[in-house]
Write a protein that holds these residues in place. Structure first.
Motif, mmCIF file in Angstrom:
data_model
loop_
_atom_site.group_PDB
_atom_site.id
_atom_site.type_symbol
_atom_site.label_atom_id
_atom_site.label_comp_id
_atom_site.label_asym_id
_atom_site.label_seq_id
_atom_site.Cartn_x
_atom_site.Cartn_y
_atom_site.Cartn_z
ATOM 1 N N ARG A 1 20.245 30.419 -14.004
ATOM 2 C CA ARG A 1 19.235 28.412 -13.822
ATOM 3 C C ARG A 1 19.332 28.559 -15.748
ATOM 4 N NH1 ARG A 1 14.493 31.234 -10.508
ATOM 5 N NH2 ARG A 1 14.726 29.972 -8.972
ATOM 6 N N ARG A 2 19.148 29.723 -16.660
ATOM 7 C CA ARG A 2 19.601 29.388 -17.913
ATOM 8 C C ARG A 2 21.167 28.866 -17.953
ATOM 9 N NH1 ARG A 2 15.856 33.437 -18.287
ATOM 10 N NH2 ARG A 2 17.179 35.008 -18.796
ATOM 11 N N VAL A 3 21.829 29.828 -17.648
ATOM 12 C CA VAL A 3 23.633 29.781 -17.263
ATOM 13 C C VAL A 3 23.312 28.006 -17.138
ATOM 14 C CG1 VAL A 3 25.861 30.397 -16.781
ATOM 15 C CG2 VAL A 3 24.324 32.159 -17.583
ATOM 16 N N HIS A 4 23.553 27.737 -15.663
ATOM 17 C CA HIS A 4 23.688 26.841 -14.722
ATOM 18 C C HIS A 4 22.877 25.191 -16.011
ATOM 19 C CE1 HIS A 4 21.962 22.613 -12.390
ATOM 20 N NE2 HIS A 4 23.310 22.804 -12.161
ATOM 21 N N HIS A 5 22.387 25.842 -16.609
ATOM 22 C CA HIS A 5 21.607 24.025 -17.161
ATOM 23 C C HIS A 5 22.416 23.735 -19.027
ATOM 24 C CE1 HIS A 5 18.271 23.945 -15.885
ATOM 25 N NE2 HIS A 5 17.192 25.498 -16.517
ATOM 26 N N LYS A 6 23.653 24.940 -19.294
ATOM 27 C CA LYS A 6 24.736 24.367 -20.066
ATOM 28 C C LYS A 6 26.384 24.582 -19.482
ATOM 29 C CE LYS A 6 22.928 27.916 -23.335
ATOM 30 N NZ LYS A 6 22.365 28.857 -24.179
ATOM 31 N N VAL A 7 26.149 24.687 -18.108
ATOM 32 C CA VAL A 7 27.172 23.808 -17.959
ATOM 33 C C VAL A 7 27.697 22.772 -17.690
ATOM 34 C CG1 VAL A 7 28.907 24.263 -15.777
ATOM 35 C CG2 VAL A 7 27.332 26.166 -15.937
ATOM 36 N N ASN A 8 29.054 22.484 -18.401
ATOM 37 C CA ASN A 8 29.652 21.093 -18.694
ATOM 38 C C ASN A 8 31.241 21.508 -17.714
ATOM 39 O OD1 ASN A 8 27.364 19.866 -19.245
ATOM 40 N ND2 ASN A 8 27.981 20.682 -21.749
ATOM 41 N N GLU A 9 31.385 22.171 -16.880
ATOM 42 C CA GLU A 9 33.038 22.310 -16.590
ATOM 43 C C GLU A 9 32.205 22.839 -15.422
ATOM 44 O OE1 GLU A 9 30.667 25.055 -19.026
ATOM 45 O OE2 GLU A 9 32.036 24.211 -19.657
ATOM 46 N N GLY A 10 33.791 22.932 -14.635
ATOM 47 C CA GLY A 10 33.719 23.472 -13.195
ATOM 48 C C GLY A 10 33.495 24.962 -13.570
ATOM 49 N N TRP A 11 32.524 26.103 -12.222
ATOM 50 C CA TRP A 11 31.642 27.332 -12.406
ATOM 51 C C TRP A 11 32.211 27.885 -11.457
ATOM 52 C CZ3 TRP A 11 26.076 27.742 -12.276
ATOM 53 C CH2 TRP A 11 25.165 29.060 -12.901
ATOM 54 N N ILE A 12 32.157 29.202 -11.070
ATOM 55 C CA ILE A 12 32.292 30.003 -10.554
ATOM 56 C C ILE A 12 31.582 31.260 -11.111
ATOM 57 C CG2 ILE A 12 34.102 31.569 -9.429
ATOM 58 C CD1 ILE A 12 36.211 30.088 -10.320
ATOM 59 N N VAL A 13 31.047 31.699 -9.745
ATOM 60 C CA VAL A 13 30.945 32.995 -9.673
ATOM 61 C C VAL A 13 30.367 34.033 -8.701
ATOM 62 C CG1 VAL A 13 28.335 34.007 -9.765
ATOM 63 C CG2 VAL A 13 28.289 31.427 -10.550
ATOM 64 N N GLY A 14 30.725 35.115 -9.441
ATOM 65 C CA GLY A 14 31.592 36.411 -8.716
ATOM 66 C C GLY A 14 30.840 37.539 -8.614
ATOM 67 N N GLY A 15 29.918 38.319 -7.212
ATOM 68 C CA GLY A 15 29.429 39.758 -8.112
ATOM 69 C C GLY A 15 28.805 39.986 -6.832
ATOM 70 N N ASP A 16 28.472 41.102 -7.095
ATOM 71 C CA ASP A 16 27.222 41.356 -6.228
ATOM 72 C C ASP A 16 25.988 41.129 -6.149
ATOM 73 O OD1 ASP A 16 25.533 43.256 -3.709
ATOM 74 O OD2 ASP A 16 25.704 45.382 -5.255
ATOM 75 N N PHE A 17 25.615 40.694 -5.531
ATOM 76 C CA PHE A 17 24.340 39.188 -5.130
ATOM 77 C C PHE A 17 22.905 40.542 -4.731
ATOM 78 C CE2 PHE A 17 27.649 36.634 -5.739
ATOM 79 C CZ PHE A 17 26.863 35.428 -6.467
ATOM 80 N N ASN A 18 23.688 41.214 -4.308
ATOM 81 C CA ASN A 18 22.473 42.012 -2.878
ATOM 82 C C ASN A 18 21.248 41.277 -2.406
ATOM 83 O OD1 ASN A 18 22.483 45.016 -3.315
ATOM 84 N ND2 ASN A 18 22.418 44.316 -5.457
ATOM 85 N N ALA A 19 22.474 40.177 -2.096
ATOM 86 C CA ALA A 19 21.405 39.160 -0.477
ATOM 87 C C ALA A 19 22.521 38.201 0.175
ATOM 88 C CB ALA A 19 20.860 38.198 -2.071
ATOM 89 N N ILE A 20 21.950 38.364 1.446
ATOM 90 C CA ILE A 20 22.497 37.590 2.356
ATOM 91 C C ILE A 20 22.027 36.670 2.433
ATOM 92 C CG2 ILE A 20 23.643 39.868 3.618
ATOM 93 C CD1 ILE A 20 21.156 39.722 5.370
ATOM 94 N N LEU A 21 22.956 34.892 3.072
ATOM 95 C CA LEU A 21 22.616 34.004 3.622
ATOM 96 C C LEU A 21 21.686 33.737 4.903
ATOM 97 C CD1 LEU A 21 25.483 32.329 1.872
ATOM 98 C CD2 LEU A 21 22.929 32.289 0.752
ATOM 99 N N ASN A 22 22.305 34.907 6.040
ATOM 100 C CA ASN A 22 21.515 34.673 7.238
ATOM 101 C C ASN A 22 21.978 35.861 8.199
ATOM 102 O OD1 ASN A 22 24.400 34.593 8.175
ATOM 103 N ND2 ASN A 22 25.029 32.407 7.545
ATOM 104 N N LEU A 23 21.524 35.380 9.465
ATOM 105 C CA LEU A 23 21.939 37.541 9.713
ATOM 106 C C LEU A 23 23.050 37.774 10.856
ATOM 107 C CD1 LEU A 23 18.110 37.264 11.682
ATOM 108 C CD2 LEU A 23 19.060 38.645 10.080
ATOM 109 N N SER A 24 24.145 36.278 10.367
ATOM 110 C CA SER A 24 25.541 36.988 10.327
ATOM 111 C C SER A 24 26.355 37.994 9.667
ATOM 112 C CB SER A 24 26.365 35.609 10.545
ATOM 113 O OG SER A 24 25.893 34.518 9.787
ATOM 114 N N GLU A 25 25.671 37.955 8.352
ATOM 115 C CA GLU A 25 25.766 38.711 7.141
ATOM 116 C C GLU A 25 24.964 39.750 7.033
ATOM 117 O OE1 GLU A 25 27.605 35.137 4.070
ATOM 118 O OE2 GLU A 25 25.771 36.620 4.036
ATOM 119 N N LYS A 26 24.652 40.590 7.985
ATOM 120 C CA LYS A 26 24.752 41.949 8.376
ATOM 121 C C LYS A 26 24.167 42.066 10.113
ATOM 122 C CE LYS A 26 20.129 44.889 7.920
ATOM 123 N NZ LYS A 26 20.869 45.671 7.281
ATOM 124 N N GLU A 27 24.572 43.418 9.501
ATOM 125 C CA GLU A 27 24.665 44.538 11.090
ATOM 126 C C GLU A 27 24.575 45.922 10.880
ATOM 127 O OE1 GLU A 27 28.091 46.422 14.201
ATOM 128 O OE2 GLU A 27 28.477 44.232 13.407
#
Length: 317
Positions: free
Chosen positions: A122-148
């Motif tokens: 969130r703090r990084v987002h407040h300073k973003v004035n350009e295109g933003w890419i975030v990449g990494g291990d989020f240790n989270a899934i968006l829905n059940l299709s992302e886990k088996e």
């Protein structure tokens, strides 16, 4: 611009360093973000040198866990803005003088630490004035299709992750190949697969790079796959049209008698000078390679599809 991310699960042993070098050679990334390096930042300078990366910022591990590194090759203008035990935030100046922001991120699993990690984004987002890419291990899934396999993720955690991306105005970049990026490497009913590693990007990035593509890069030494994002990934490559463009010497040619005869025939012509012979060699080898080896790429793609089917398909005997 290519950005590679890998949760290497420790990069201190020679075998992992070799695999990391192979990863760089095969994909030629401009920027690399590693997490779970599990080594002191001072030791990472040697790895940077071995892998021939020009720039490097490494963050110490805490005991036998954690540790991050951001590396970039010669000619890439990267300015690190800030970092913590969950992220490295940087600005990247492109060839056309445009600037994009890349943030390497590691999502914590403990509830309190996870909230702190979200707050960092969130703090990084407040300073973003350009295109933003975030990449990494989020240790989270968006829905059940992302886990088996294993227990279902709590719905509240999936909703929390969805809400964070919506709040930060970031879009999930689904990979062109593969799906799951982590496995516990167990057998039978105990096998669990999840899509924990990903790239997400702002609308500015999606508008500026319409051919943006993400890929899963299979690994052998880590329980995490590497992932790659390429801003020109799906752009048609018109430069490689025609038989001449196929001329790329490969060491496996050395055992081909047909090739030896072809080259000998050209260079035995006394009426031609050296430059003419070189031109003829190129002109002949392009079509020869095309006809001799064109089926190999189809066989390779077929095998890759079978690997993806096995890795991402339903678990059975």
């Amino acid at each position: 611009m290519k950005i590679l991310y890998w949760n290497c699960c420790g990069v201190g042993n020679p075998a992992t360093v070799r695999e990391f070098r192979q990863l760089l050679v095969a994909n030629v990334p401009d920027i690399v973000f590693l997490c779970e390096t599990k080594i002191n930042s001072n030791r990472f300078q040697r790895i940077r040198s071995i892998c021939r990366m020009e720039g490097c910022l490494a963050v110490d591990s805490v005991g036998k866990s954690g540790g991050f590194a951001l590396l970039w090759r010669d000619g890439i203008d990267v300015s690190v803005q800030n970092y913590s035990n969950s992220h490295i935030n940087s600005l990247v100046r492109l060839e056309n003088e445009d600037v994009l922001r890349f943030t390497g991120f590691y999502g914590q699993t403990a509830s309190r630490s996870r909230q702190q990690a979200w707050d960092i984004l969130r703090r990084v987002h407040h300073k973003v004035n350009e295109g933003w890419i975030v990449g990494g291990d989020f240790n989270a899934i968006l829905n059940l299709s992302e886990k088996e396999g294993g227990r279902s993720k709590p719905k509240v955690l999936m909703e929390e992750f969805c809400n964070i991306l919506e709040e930060l105005k970031l879009t999930d970049i689904k990979p062109c190949n593969g799906w799951f990026t982590w496995t516990n490497n167990r057998e039978g009913d105990r096998l669990v697969k999840e899509r924990l590693d990903r790239f997400v990007a702002s609308d500015v990035i999606l508008d500026k790079f319409p051919f943006l593509a993400s890929y899963v890069v299979r690994q052998s030494r880590s329980d995490h796959e590497a992932i790659l994002i390429d801003t020109k990934g799906s752009k048609p490559n018109r430069e490689r049209m025609g038989h001449k463009a196929w001329f790329r010497y490969d060491t496996c040619w050395a055992g081909e008698q047909e090739l030896k005869d072809l080259i000998s025939c050209i260079w035995e012509k006394e009426e031609s000078n050296m430059l003419a012979k070189m031109d003829m060699t190129r002109d002949k080898l392009g079509p020869w390679q095309f006809s001799r080896f064109r089926n190999l790429k189809y066989k390779i793609k077929g095998l890759e599809k079978e690997i993806i089917r096995l890795m991402d398909g339903r678990t059975d005997d």
